[in-house]
Design a protein around this motif. Structure first.
Motif, mmCIF file in Angstrom:
data_model
loop_
_atom_site.group_PDB
_atom_site.id
_atom_site.type_symbol
_atom_site.label_atom_id
_atom_site.label_comp_id
_atom_site.label_asym_id
_atom_site.label_seq_id
_atom_site.Cartn_x
_atom_site.Cartn_y
_atom_site.Cartn_z
ATOM 1 N N ASN A 213 1.372 -7.587 -3.459
ATOM 2 C CA ASN A 213 1.972 -6.244 -3.368
ATOM 3 C C ASN A 213 1.323 -5.403 -2.277
ATOM 4 O O ASN A 213 1.997 -4.780 -1.465
ATOM 5 C CB ASN A 213 1.814 -5.490 -4.694
ATOM 6 C CG ASN A 213 2.727 -6.024 -5.768
ATOM 7 O OD1 ASN A 213 3.731 -6.652 -5.470
ATOM 8 N ND2 ASN A 213 2.378 -5.787 -7.024
ATOM 9 N N ASN A 217 3.009 -4.386 1.326
ATOM 10 C CA ASN A 217 3.179 -2.975 1.721
ATOM 11 C C ASN A 217 2.614 -2.744 3.113
ATOM 12 O O ASN A 217 3.214 -2.041 3.923
ATOM 13 C CB ASN A 217 2.454 -2.053 0.740
ATOM 14 C CG ASN A 217 3.263 -1.813 -0.515
ATOM 15 O OD1 ASN A 217 4.457 -2.068 -0.553
ATOM 16 N ND2 ASN A 217 2.600 -1.333 -1.558
ATOM 17 N N GLN A 220 4.940 -4.129 5.652
ATOM 18 C CA GLN A 220 6.136 -3.283 5.789
ATOM 19 C C GLN A 220 5.831 -1.965 6.506
ATOM 20 O O GLN A 220 6.737 -1.325 7.031
ATOM 21 C CB GLN A 220 6.741 -2.994 4.413
ATOM 22 C CG GLN A 220 7.398 -4.232 3.801
ATOM 23 C CD GLN A 220 7.881 -3.974 2.377
ATOM 24 O OE1 GLN A 220 7.307 -3.178 1.649
ATOM 25 N NE2 GLN A 220 8.933 -4.675 1.976
ATOM 26 N N LYS A 269 11.242 3.490 0.572
ATOM 27 C CA LYS A 269 11.958 2.436 1.320
ATOM 28 C C LYS A 269 13.439 2.398 0.978
ATOM 29 O O LYS A 269 13.852 2.876 -0.085
ATOM 30 C CB LYS A 269 11.309 1.086 1.022
ATOM 31 C CG LYS A 269 9.902 1.046 1.576
ATOM 32 C CD LYS A 269 9.110 -0.125 1.120
ATOM 33 C CE LYS A 269 7.646 0.097 1.490
ATOM 34 N NZ LYS A 269 6.762 -0.854 0.846
ATOM 35 N N GLY A 278 5.692 -1.947 -7.122
ATOM 36 C CA GLY A 278 4.547 -2.738 -6.656
ATOM 37 C C GLY A 278 3.196 -2.113 -6.976
ATOM 38 O O GLY A 278 2.349 -2.739 -7.618
#
Ligand SMILES: Nc1ncnc2c1ncn2[C@@H]1O[C@H](COP(=O)(O)OP(=O)(O)O)[C@@H](O)[C@H]1O
Ligand SMILES: [Mg+2]
Length: 318
Positions: A213, A217, A220, A269, A278
């Motif tokens: 997770n 992140n 991303q 997001k 998450g």
């Protein structure tokens, strides 16, 4: 000409208080003189002292009882709140459990419909819009399934067992799982692992989920698929904790939302990219391991997540 009027410089409030004080002083003076004249000064002082002491004790008692009542009320409120949170948790887990089967069967039916349509030889009669809708429905179903599974996973964590685990190994496994997401980009993951980390007592799968997770992140958060992620593990002798640091050079987290990122379903997001579960799940898992997860961030410069987990024993080389 400009003569100051003294009376006007004293505020009416002070003037009023002064008069009350003078009146009070005169009453006391009269009382003392009268007591002296009648020879009752000692008795009267005794009575007044008694009244003052009695008043003081009564007030203290009242204050203590009030504080105790307030404390009781507060803890009752906290209990009600945590009980209702637990009840919500149970309800959500129950709903997730019930949704799991219909979601899976609908998703697999849509999948086989798509395959059947694809097998049709003469593709001219196929309405491509229907096919696109089916594919979209399947993606959405899979998203719903992922959310349901995460919630179910969380509610089952009380039953999971603990073993001696090596954090570096869990991190390597998490990187392997995420490999496809960064291998073809300009993202570099820099590892700085302490090879002599003591083991910790924990659940391999759950901790793996946490690292996936957090690293996902970070991936991303890197704009244009380029930047750095620094992964570090170290042993903190003072706290006897293992610390795992994940620092990225990504977009950072704005100050106004940093307090919300661990809340369930909080996401910035787009639909399909994030569920907002998450960090909530990660926080719950770390809490169950007796650890802490913290974050610091600089908007536009990057974020750093630090996870501290209690170590089992002293490190090998000490
Ligand atoms: N490394 C990071 N950099 C920037 N923002 C982050 C980072 N990690 C988490 N966030 C913020 O926290 C939010 C919640 O994260 P998470 O619980 O994992 O949910 P999701 O990733 O599904 O949105 C994200 O939507 C994002 O805004
Ligand atoms: Mg996430």
């Amino acid at each position: 000409m400009n003569k100051m009027n003294f009376k006007n410089t004293i505020s009416p409030q002070i003037e009023k208080n002064g008069l009350v004080l003078i009146a009070f002083a005169m009453v006391i003076l009269y009382w003392v003189i009268d007591s002296l004249a009648s020879g009752l000064l000692f008795t009267r002082i005794l009575i007044v002292s008694f009244v003052i002491i009695y008043g003081f004790f009564t007030q203290t008692l009242i204050n203590t009882r009030k504080a105790a009542l307030e404390e009781k009320e507060k803890s009752q409120q906290q209990l009600i709140q945590s009980e209702s949170l637990a009840a919500i948790g149970q309800l959500v887990a129950g709903i997730a459990h019930e949704l799991n089967n219909p979601l899976s069967s609908t998703a697999s039916l849509i999948q086989s419909d798509i395959e059947l349509i694809n097998e049709i030889k003469d593709k001219r009669d196929i309405d491509h819009e229907i096919l696109a809708d089916l594919r979209f429905s399947l993606r959405e179903m899979n998203r719903a399934e992922t959310i349901v599974k995460s919630v179910l996973g969380l509610s089952r964590q009380t039953q999971t067992y603990a073993e001696n685990v090596n954090i570096n190994k869990i991190l390597d496994d998490a990187l392997r799982v995420l490999h496809n997401q960064y291998s073809s980009s300009n993202i570099e993951i820099v590892k700085d692992f302490d090879e002599n980390l003591p083991e910790i007592n924990g659940n391999f799968a759950n901790l793996g989920q946490v690292f996936i997770n957090v690293i996902k992140n970070a991936l991303q958060a890197l704009p244009d698929d380029k930047g750095f992620i620094y992964l570090k593990t170290r042993y903190n002798k003072e706290t006897n904790c293992i610390e795992i640091e994940c620092r990225d050079t990504g977009e950072g987290i704005p100050n106004e939302i940093i307090k919300d990122i661990f809340k369930p379903f909080f996401t910035t997001k787009d639909v399909g990219k994030g569920s907002g579960l998450g960090l909530y799940i990660s926080h719950e898992i770390i809490k169950k391991h007796g650890g802490l997860i913290s974050v610091s961030s600089n908007k536009g410069k990057g974020s750093t997540f630090v996870i501290a987990l209690p170590a089992r024993g002293e490190r090998k080389d000490d």
